[in-house]
Scaffold this motif. Structure first.
Motif, PDB file in Angstrom:
ATOM      1  N   THR A 125       0.853  -1.184   0.000  1.00  0.00           N
ATOM      2  CA  THR A 125       0.000   0.000   0.000  1.00  0.00           C
ATOM      3  C   THR A 125       0.889   1.234   0.000  1.00  0.00           C
ATOM      4  O   THR A 125       2.067   1.161   0.326  1.00  0.00           O
ATOM      5  N   GLY A 126       0.299   2.358  -0.378  1.00  0.00           N
ATOM      6  CA  GLY A 126       1.013   3.630  -0.347  1.00  0.00           C
ATOM      7  C   GLY A 126       1.893   3.840  -1.561  1.00  0.00           C
ATOM      8  O   GLY A 126       2.140   2.933  -2.344  1.00  0.00           O
ATOM      9  N   GLU A 127       2.355   5.079  -1.678  1.00  0.00           N
ATOM     10  CA  GLU A 127       3.210   5.486  -2.792  1.00  0.00           C
ATOM     11  C   GLU A 127       4.468   6.162  -2.255  1.00  0.00           C
ATOM     12  O   GLU A 127       4.453   6.742  -1.178  1.00  0.00           O
ATOM     13  N   GLY A 128       5.543   6.109  -3.018  1.00  0.00           N
ATOM     14  CA  GLY A 128       6.770   6.821  -2.675  1.00  0.00           C
ATOM     15  C   GLY A 128       7.266   6.498  -1.278  1.00  0.00           C
ATOM     16  O   GLY A 128       7.431   5.346  -0.906  1.00  0.00           O
ATOM     17  N   GLN A 129       7.480   7.556  -0.485  1.00  0.00           N
ATOM     18  CA  GLN A 129       7.968   7.398   0.888  1.00  0.00           C
ATOM     19  C   GLN A 129       6.978   6.643   1.774  1.00  0.00           C
ATOM     20  O   GLN A 129       7.346   6.053   2.776  1.00  0.00           O
ATOM     21  N   GLU A 130       5.698   6.700   1.395  1.00  0.00           N
ATOM     22  CA  GLU A 130       4.640   6.051   2.178  1.00  0.00           C
ATOM     23  C   GLU A 130       4.434   4.591   1.772  1.00  0.00           C
ATOM     24  O   GLU A 130       3.551   3.921   2.295  1.00  0.00           O
TER      25      GLU A 130
END
Length: 194
Positions: A125-130
């Motif tokens: 789940t999440g994108e980039g740093q997340e």
């Protein structure tokens, strides 16, 4: 292709005060019962990995298998026990403390596994740093049992260290809340009320 579901309930529940997380009451039934209700329609059969309260888990009406590796060796030991007792080509895992798991978990993981010709598919789940992997929500080929057994025999315990030597398909899910673990009694009370 037939798929077996494995609910991982073999931990010590240390963050919840050393209680059996899967058996903690949540919205009127044990937490693992919520996981079973969500996972069972997505697979051909279900089993549970547990190391304590085996009779209580057997009340769920599915096979219950303890770790074959002693000493509460973590989720990989539970996965190993599941693979030992799995008679389908694929096994999918979900932890007993995740009562909100997605209804399309298995279908999404299986599509990625087949399309990418991977050994294992894992939820993200999440994108980039997340960006957040959810390694205990995975679908894998049961033929990986010897590979995992060797890793464990050499003292390996970290899920991501085991994955590192495999072809892994990462599957993006939009709803991060679906993968929420209820790890503490405070979490249990908070989500009970929602």
């Amino acid at each position: 292709m037939s798929i077996t579901g494995l609910i991982l309930a073999g931990g010590r529940g240390s963050r919840m005060g050393h209680v059996d997380k899967g058996l903690q009451p949540f919205r009127g039934k044990p937490m693992a019962a919520h996981v079973l209700a969500r996972l069972a329609p997505q697979v051909d059969r279900v089993m549970i990995n547990a190391n304590q309260n085996l009779e209580a888990y057997r009340q769920f009406g599915v096979p219950v298998w303890p770790d074959e590796i002693t000493g509460f060796a973590g989720p990989l030991a539970g996965l190993h026990a599941g693979l030992v007792h799995c008679d389908t080509p694929l096994l999918v895992t979900a932890p007993c403390d995740s009562p909100f798991l997605p209804a399309d978990l298995v279908a999404s993981l299986n599509t990625a596994l087949q399309v990418q010709q991977a050994d294992l598919a894992v939820a993200m789940t999440g994108e980039g740093q997340e960006r957040q992997p959810h390694p205990v929500f995975c679908l894998l080929k049961t033929a990986l049992l010897p590979h995992l057994a060797d890793f464990l025999q050499r003292g390996g315990r970290k899920v991501d260290a085991w994955y590192a030597s495999l072809r892994v398909a990462e599957v993006q899910f939009a709803d991060a809340d679906a993968f929420r673990n209820i790890n503490t009694l405070e979490d249990l009370q908070k989500f009970e009320a929602q």
